[in-house]
Design a protein around this motif. Structure first.
Motif, PDB file in Angstrom:
ATOM      1  N   GLY A   1      33.725  23.266 -12.695  1.00 28.00           N
ATOM      2  CA  GLY A   1      33.866  24.074 -13.602  1.00 28.00           C
ATOM      3  C   GLY A   1      34.955  25.419 -13.465  1.00 28.00           C
ATOM      4  O   GLY A   1      35.689  25.096 -12.418  1.00 28.00           O
ATOM      5  N   VAL A   2      35.054  26.303 -14.248  1.00 22.42           N
ATOM      6  CA  VAL A   2      35.854  27.497 -13.924  1.00 22.42           C
ATOM      7  C   VAL A   2      35.293  28.531 -13.038  1.00 22.42           C
ATOM      8  O   VAL A   2      33.972  28.701 -13.158  1.00 22.42           O
ATOM      9  CB  VAL A   2      36.457  27.822 -15.176  1.00 22.42           C
ATOM     10  N   GLY A   3      36.032  29.416 -12.623  1.00 28.05           N
ATOM     11  CA  GLY A   3      35.552  30.534 -11.650  1.00 28.05           C
ATOM     12  C   GLY A   3      36.281  30.618 -10.421  1.00 28.05           C
ATOM     13  O   GLY A   3      37.153  29.984 -10.018  1.00 28.05           O
ATOM     14  N   PHE A   4      35.578  31.891  -9.717  1.00 30.12           N
ATOM     15  CA  PHE A   4      36.026  32.177  -8.467  1.00 30.12           C
ATOM     16  C   PHE A   4      35.812  30.961  -7.482  1.00 30.12           C
ATOM     17  O   PHE A   4      37.066  30.601  -6.596  1.00 30.12           O
ATOM     18  CB  PHE A   4      35.241  33.264  -7.854  1.00 30.12           C
ATOM     19  N   GLN A   5      35.027  30.350  -7.482  1.00 28.89           N
ATOM     20  CA  GLN A   5      34.768  28.937  -6.550  1.00 28.89           C
ATOM     21  C   GLN A   5      36.070  28.021  -6.591  1.00 28.89           C
ATOM     22  O   GLN A   5      36.384  27.114  -5.608  1.00 28.89           O
ATOM     23  CB  GLN A   5      33.571  28.680  -6.553  1.00 28.89           C
ATOM     24  N   THR A   6      36.001  27.701  -7.750  1.00 29.69           N
ATOM     25  CA  THR A   6      37.273  26.772  -8.003  1.00 29.69           C
ATOM     26  C   THR A   6      38.603  27.168  -7.460  1.00 29.69           C
ATOM     27  O   THR A   6      39.501  26.382  -6.894  1.00 29.69           O
ATOM     28  CB  THR A   6      37.342  26.326  -9.679  1.00 29.69           C
ATOM     29  N   ALA A   7      38.778  28.476  -7.730  1.00 31.74           N
ATOM     30  CA  ALA A   7      39.994  29.067  -7.302  1.00 31.74           C
ATOM     31  C   ALA A   7      40.247  28.854  -5.746  1.00 31.74           C
ATOM     32  O   ALA A   7      41.144  28.339  -5.084  1.00 31.74           O
ATOM     33  CB  ALA A   7      40.429  30.319  -7.699  1.00 31.74           C
ATOM     34  N   LEU A   8      39.134  29.183  -4.985  1.00 30.47           N
ATOM     35  CA  LEU A   8      38.975  29.204  -3.498  1.00 30.47           C
ATOM     36  C   LEU A   8      39.191  27.977  -3.012  1.00 30.47           C
ATOM     37  O   LEU A   8      39.831  27.443  -2.134  1.00 30.47           O
ATOM     38  CB  LEU A   8      37.495  29.532  -3.013  1.00 30.47           C
ATOM     39  N   VAL A   9      38.788  26.743  -3.632  1.00 30.41           N
ATOM     40  CA  VAL A   9      38.945  25.466  -3.130  1.00 30.41           C
ATOM     41  C   VAL A   9      40.428  24.972  -3.268  1.00 30.41           C
ATOM     42  O   VAL A   9      40.842  24.603  -2.265  1.00 30.41           O
ATOM     43  CB  VAL A   9      38.228  24.406  -4.178  1.00 30.41           C
ATOM     44  N   GLY A  10      40.982  25.485  -4.084  1.00 26.00           N
ATOM     45  CA  GLY A  10      42.384  25.405  -4.363  1.00 26.00           C
ATOM     46  C   GLY A  10      43.425  26.063  -3.212  1.00 26.00           C
ATOM     47  O   GLY A  10      44.225  25.431  -2.799  1.00 26.00           O
ATOM     48  N   LEU A  11      42.907  27.284  -3.089  1.00 26.51           N
ATOM     49  CA  LEU A  11      43.590  28.203  -2.326  1.00 26.51           C
ATOM     50  C   LEU A  11      43.619  27.546  -0.820  1.00 26.51           C
ATOM     51  O   LEU A  11      44.562  28.008  -0.196  1.00 26.51           O
ATOM     52  CB  LEU A  11      43.168  29.620  -2.391  1.00 26.51           C
ATOM     53  N   VAL A  12      42.303  27.069  -0.514  1.00 27.49           N
ATOM     54  CA  VAL A  12      41.985  26.825   1.014  1.00 27.49           C
ATOM     55  C   VAL A  12      42.866  25.431   1.102  1.00 27.49           C
ATOM     56  O   VAL A  12      43.308  25.243   2.185  1.00 27.49           O
ATOM     57  CB  VAL A  12      40.573  26.540   1.217  1.00 27.49           C
ATOM     58  N   ALA A  13      42.669  24.501   0.084  1.00 33.07           N
ATOM     59  CA  ALA A  13      43.172  23.214   0.283  1.00 33.07           C
ATOM     60  C   ALA A  13      44.869  23.399   0.550  1.00 33.07           C
ATOM     61  O   ALA A  13      45.481  22.718   1.315  1.00 33.07           O
ATOM     62  CB  ALA A  13      43.192  22.359  -0.866  1.00 33.07           C
ATOM     63  N   TYR A  14      45.412  24.369  -0.142  1.00 32.56           N
ATOM     64  CA  TYR A  14      46.789  24.597  -0.162  1.00 32.56           C
ATOM     65  C   TYR A  14      47.278  25.364   1.094  1.00 32.56           C
ATOM     66  O   TYR A  14      48.609  25.112   1.794  1.00 32.56           O
ATOM     67  CB  TYR A  14      47.429  25.383  -1.235  1.00 32.56           C
ATOM     68  N   SER A  15      46.313  26.231   1.706  1.00 38.55           N
ATOM     69  CA  SER A  15      46.709  27.002   3.141  1.00 38.55           C
ATOM     70  C   SER A  15      46.211  26.744   4.227  1.00 38.55           C
ATOM     71  O   SER A  15      46.617  27.104   5.283  1.00 38.55           O
ATOM     72  CB  SER A  15      46.309  28.268   2.650  1.00 38.55           C
ATOM     73  N   VAL A  16      45.578  25.333   4.311  1.00 40.81           N
ATOM     74  CA  VAL A  16      45.057  24.896   5.443  1.00 40.81           C
ATOM     75  C   VAL A  16      46.245  24.461   6.688  1.00 40.81           C
ATOM     76  O   VAL A  16      46.065  24.708   7.806  1.00 40.81           O
ATOM     77  CB  VAL A  16      44.091  23.665   5.325  1.00 40.81           C
ATOM     78  N   LEU A  17      46.987  23.632   6.000  1.00 40.98           N
ATOM     79  CA  LEU A  17      48.143  23.119   6.912  1.00 40.98           C
ATOM     80  C   LEU A  17      48.505  24.157   7.785  1.00 40.98           C
ATOM     81  O   LEU A  17      48.911  23.703   9.152  1.00 40.98           O
ATOM     82  CB  LEU A  17      49.208  22.289   6.017  1.00 40.98           C
ATOM     83  N   PRO A  18      49.425  25.128   7.563  1.00 39.00           N
ATOM     84  CA  PRO A  18      50.123  26.006   8.689  1.00 39.00           C
ATOM     85  C   PRO A  18      49.230  26.534   9.663  1.00 39.00           C
ATOM     86  O   PRO A  18      49.704  26.343  10.859  1.00 39.00           O
ATOM     87  CB  PRO A  18      50.800  27.250   7.719  1.00 39.00           C
ATOM     88  N   VAL A  19      48.190  26.720   9.476  1.00 37.25           N
ATOM     89  CA  VAL A  19      47.185  27.344  10.539  1.00 37.25           C
ATOM     90  C   VAL A  19      46.781  26.341  11.326  1.00 37.25           C
ATOM     91  O   VAL A  19      46.848  26.228  12.602  1.00 37.25           O
ATOM     92  CB  VAL A  19      46.177  27.903   9.843  1.00 37.25           C
ATOM     93  N   LEU A  20      46.604  24.889  10.786  1.00 33.82           N
ATOM     94  CA  LEU A  20      46.134  23.775  11.658  1.00 33.82           C
ATOM     95  C   LEU A  20      47.158  23.357  12.510  1.00 33.82           C
ATOM     96  O   LEU A  20      47.027  23.201  13.651  1.00 33.82           O
ATOM     97  CB  LEU A  20      45.658  22.658  10.349  1.00 33.82           C
ATOM     98  N   ARG A  21      48.285  23.294  11.976  1.00 36.84           N
ATOM     99  CA  ARG A  21      49.412  22.684  12.784  1.00 36.84           C
ATOM    100  C   ARG A  21      49.759  23.622  13.787  1.00 36.84           C
ATOM    101  O   ARG A  21      50.107  23.195  14.884  1.00 36.84           O
ATOM    102  CB  ARG A  21      50.800  22.263  11.799  1.00 36.84           C
ATOM    103  N   ASN A  22      49.865  24.956  13.641  1.00 38.77           N
ATOM    104  CA  ASN A  22      50.073  25.923  14.676  1.00 38.77           C
ATOM    105  C   ASN A  22      49.245  26.197  15.597  1.00 38.77           C
ATOM    106  O   ASN A  22      49.703  26.285  16.638  1.00 38.77           O
ATOM    107  CB  ASN A  22      50.566  27.080  13.990  1.00 38.77           C
ATOM    108  N   THR A  23      47.841  26.139  15.144  1.00 29.71           N
ATOM    109  CA  THR A  23      46.863  25.853  16.422  1.00 29.71           C
ATOM    110  C   THR A  23      47.041  24.755  17.288  1.00 29.71           C
ATOM    111  O   THR A  23      46.913  24.898  18.454  1.00 29.71           O
ATOM    112  CB  THR A  23      45.538  25.689  15.704  1.00 29.71           C
ATOM    113  N   MET A  24      47.306  23.604  16.519  1.00 34.16           N
ATOM    114  CA  MET A  24      47.607  22.124  17.236  1.00 34.16           C
ATOM    115  C   MET A  24      48.628  22.483  18.328  1.00 34.16           C
ATOM    116  O   MET A  24      48.723  22.096  19.461  1.00 34.16           O
ATOM    117  CB  MET A  24      47.763  21.162  16.239  1.00 34.16           C
ATOM    118  N   VAL A  25      50.043  22.873  17.689  1.00 31.52           N
ATOM    119  CA  VAL A  25      51.206  23.094  18.523  1.00 31.52           C
ATOM    120  C   VAL A  25      51.024  24.271  19.511  1.00 31.52           C
ATOM    121  O   VAL A  25      51.451  23.967  20.631  1.00 31.52           O
ATOM    122  CB  VAL A  25      52.204  23.420  17.660  1.00 31.52           C
ATOM    123  N   GLY A  26      50.134  25.169  19.228  1.00 35.21           N
ATOM    124  CA  GLY A  26      50.087  26.401  20.245  1.00 35.21           C
ATOM    125  C   GLY A  26      49.525  26.067  21.495  1.00 35.21           C
ATOM    126  O   GLY A  26      49.693  26.034  22.632  1.00 35.21           O
TER     127      GLY A  26
END
Length: 255
Positions: free
Chosen positions: A123-148
């Motif tokens: 549905g619509v609302g805050f939780q839906t926006a969070l899912v999209g934001l988290v999915a979009y922002s996971v990669l930079p932190v994941l990859r940098n943690t792995m490389v670091g």
């Protein structure tokens, strides 16, 4: 002038220059906000613009935008750093491509499309926006943690184990500590991405400055759109500046 005095003088000068550079960003943001306030004050706003550009509405949109950004970033940290540690281990090389592939999906799919898909499920609302934001922002932190973690000198790890440290102690006291600059750089990137993408939260009734931008475009009220866009950019620059300060404060000495 002795060599020691010369070194101290140059260090003091460098410190002052560095301090001035650190103040440049907040000073520029303050100037932009003052100019925006002055410009809006010179306009003859109609009733629609007045309802959108009053202190109460702008403060509410700012709180919503920051809430989406900070909560999404906290979730990204909780998800990405543990997965990055797992993906950095040689013994997990079979599942590492799977982890990276899943993380890449979030940025491969356009965020607005991902939000639409989430709307059908949540549905619509805050939780839906969070899912999209988290999915979009996971990669930079994941990859940098792995490389670091992978770039930590194996000799240091062996030396720590030779001192009697457990695997957990080596991870937290050596590997993650040395990987902190890379992790913080990834987190800084994720924060900036999240601030920008959070404007799309307005499409799923999550609020934020995106609501000002979209309403201004729909109703052909350019002052409303410009205010929403400028405030979003100011938040992005402010968070980037704070991220830079955090990197300088938290990175291990000598790095």
């Amino acid at each position: 002038m002795t060599a020691e005095t010369l070194i101290q003088s140059r260090t003091h000068t460098f410190g002052r220059a560095s301090g001035l550079r650190q103040l440049a960003t907040p000073a520029a943001i303050a100037v932009v906000l003052a100019a925006l306030y002055t410009w809006v004050g010179t306009l003859e706003l109609d009733s629609i613009e007045q309802r959108s550009l009053n202190q109460e509405v702008i403060l509410a949109r700012a709180v919503e935008h920051l809430e989406m950004t900070l909560v999404a970033t906290a979730l990204v940290v909780v998800i990405s750093i543990p997965l990055g540690i797992v993906a950095s281990r040689a013994k997990n090389r079979l599942i590492t491509p799977v982890i990276l592939a899943v993380a890449n999906v979030g940025q491969a799919i356009p965020c607005i499309g991902l939000l639409v898909l989430c709307t059908f499920l949540l549905g619509v609302g805050f939780q839906t926006a969070l899912v999209g934001l988290v999915a979009y922002s996971v990669l930079p932190v994941l990859r940098n943690t792995m490389v670091g973690v992978q770039q930590v000198d194996p000799a240091l790890v062996e030396a720590a184990r030779g001192m009697g440290m457990t695997r957990r102690q080596v991870l937290f006291r050596v590997e993650l500590k040395l990987a902190t600059p890379a992790i913080l750089a990834g987190l800084r990137t994720a924060l900036i991405l999240t601030v920008g993408v959070a404007t799309l939260g307005a499409f799923v009734a999550a609020g934020g400055f995106g609501e000002l931008i979209i309403n201004g475009l729909k109703l052909n009220r350019m002052p409303v759109t410009i205010v929403g866009a400028v405030l979003t950019a100011c938040i992005a620059f402010l968070i980037d500046w704070l991220g830079g300060l955090a990197e300088n404060l938290l990175k291990p000495r000598g790095m």
